[in-house]
Design an enzyme around this catalytic site. Structure first.
Site, PDB file in Angstrom:
ATOM      1  N   LEU A  51       0.860  -1.178   0.000  1.00 35.73           N
ATOM      2  CA  LEU A  51       0.000   0.000   0.000  1.00 35.73           C
ATOM      3  C   LEU A  51       0.905   1.241   0.000  1.00 35.73           C
ATOM      4  O   LEU A  51       1.865   1.298   0.761  1.00 35.73           O
ATOM      5  CB  LEU A  51      -0.907   0.000   1.233  1.00 35.73           C
ATOM      6  CG  LEU A  51      -2.056   0.981   1.199  1.00 35.73           C
ATOM      7  CD1 LEU A  51      -3.120   0.513   0.205  1.00 35.73           C
ATOM      8  CD2 LEU A  51      -2.669   1.127   2.570  1.00 35.73           C
ATOM      9  N   PRO A  52       0.620   2.235  -0.833  1.00 35.93           N
ATOM     10  CA  PRO A  52       1.503   3.401  -0.917  1.00 35.93           C
ATOM     11  C   PRO A  52       1.312   4.385   0.248  1.00 35.93           C
ATOM     12  O   PRO A  52       0.977   5.556   0.065  1.00 35.93           O
ATOM     13  CB  PRO A  52       1.125   4.022  -2.264  1.00 35.93           C
ATOM     14  CG  PRO A  52      -0.313   3.674  -2.432  1.00 35.93           C
ATOM     15  CD  PRO A  52      -0.460   2.295  -1.821  1.00 35.93           C
ATOM     16  N   CYS A  53       1.573   3.914   1.450  1.00 35.71           N
ATOM     17  CA  CYS A  53       1.411   4.732   2.653  1.00 35.71           C
ATOM     18  C   CYS A  53       2.326   5.943   2.647  1.00 35.71           C
ATOM     19  O   CYS A  53       2.048   6.944   3.309  1.00 35.71           O
ATOM     20  CB  CYS A  53       1.706   3.904   3.898  1.00 35.71           C
ATOM     21  SG  CYS A  53       0.618   2.512   4.100  1.00 35.71           S
ATOM     22  N   HIS A  54       3.428   5.859   1.910  1.00 37.46           N
ATOM     23  CA  HIS A  54       4.371   6.970   1.866  1.00 37.46           C
ATOM     24  C   HIS A  54       3.753   8.209   1.223  1.00 37.46           C
ATOM     25  O   HIS A  54       4.274   9.306   1.380  1.00 37.46           O
ATOM     26  CB  HIS A  54       5.646   6.559   1.119  1.00 37.46           C
ATOM     27  CG  HIS A  54       5.434   6.195  -0.306  1.00 37.46           C
ATOM     28  ND1 HIS A  54       4.896   4.971  -0.683  1.00 37.46           N
ATOM     29  CD2 HIS A  54       5.657   6.889  -1.450  1.00 37.46           C
ATOM     30  CE1 HIS A  54       4.818   4.941  -2.002  1.00 37.46           C
ATOM     31  NE2 HIS A  54       5.271   6.075  -2.490  1.00 37.46           N
TER      32      HIS A  54
END
Length: 105
Positions: A51-54
């Site tokens: 998941l692109p949490c960044h």
């Protein structure tokens, strides 16, 4: 806050395009309660791999110390790899790359 809230956070985070960011508070607003920004952070900390949490940052563009393995340095590196612009103080330039939600292309 149950797993349904976490799932909604994940669904929104997955929609943030590369090179764009949103804030914990903005996701909370999308969820219908601007006071849930800490819950958003908890959800992202426990997020599934990939998941692109960044692409989620603090309200003023600050980065998270919780990123693994090197905290803010890891967070910044991931965003820089996508071309996210930074200000001289090390925060993300939200004016240039803020994603305002699913209707913002």
């Amino acid at each position: 806050m149950g797993g349904g809230t976490f799932q909604k956070v994940y669904e929104l985070a997955a929609r943030i395009p590369p090179g764009r960011v949103t804030t914990y508070g903005q996701i909370a607003v999308y969820l219908g309660n601007p006071r849930l920004s800490r819950i958003v952070g908890c959800a992202l900390h426990a997020a599934p791999e990939g998941l692109p949490c960044h692409r989620v940052v603090g309200r003023d563009g600050h980065l998270s110390d919780a990123f693994q393995p090197l905290g803010r340095d890891s967070h910044r590196m991931l965003l820089e790899m996508e071309g996210v612009p930074f200000r001289l103080d090390g925060t993300v330039d939200l004016e240039k790359c803020l994603w305002r939600g699913p209707d913002d292309s």
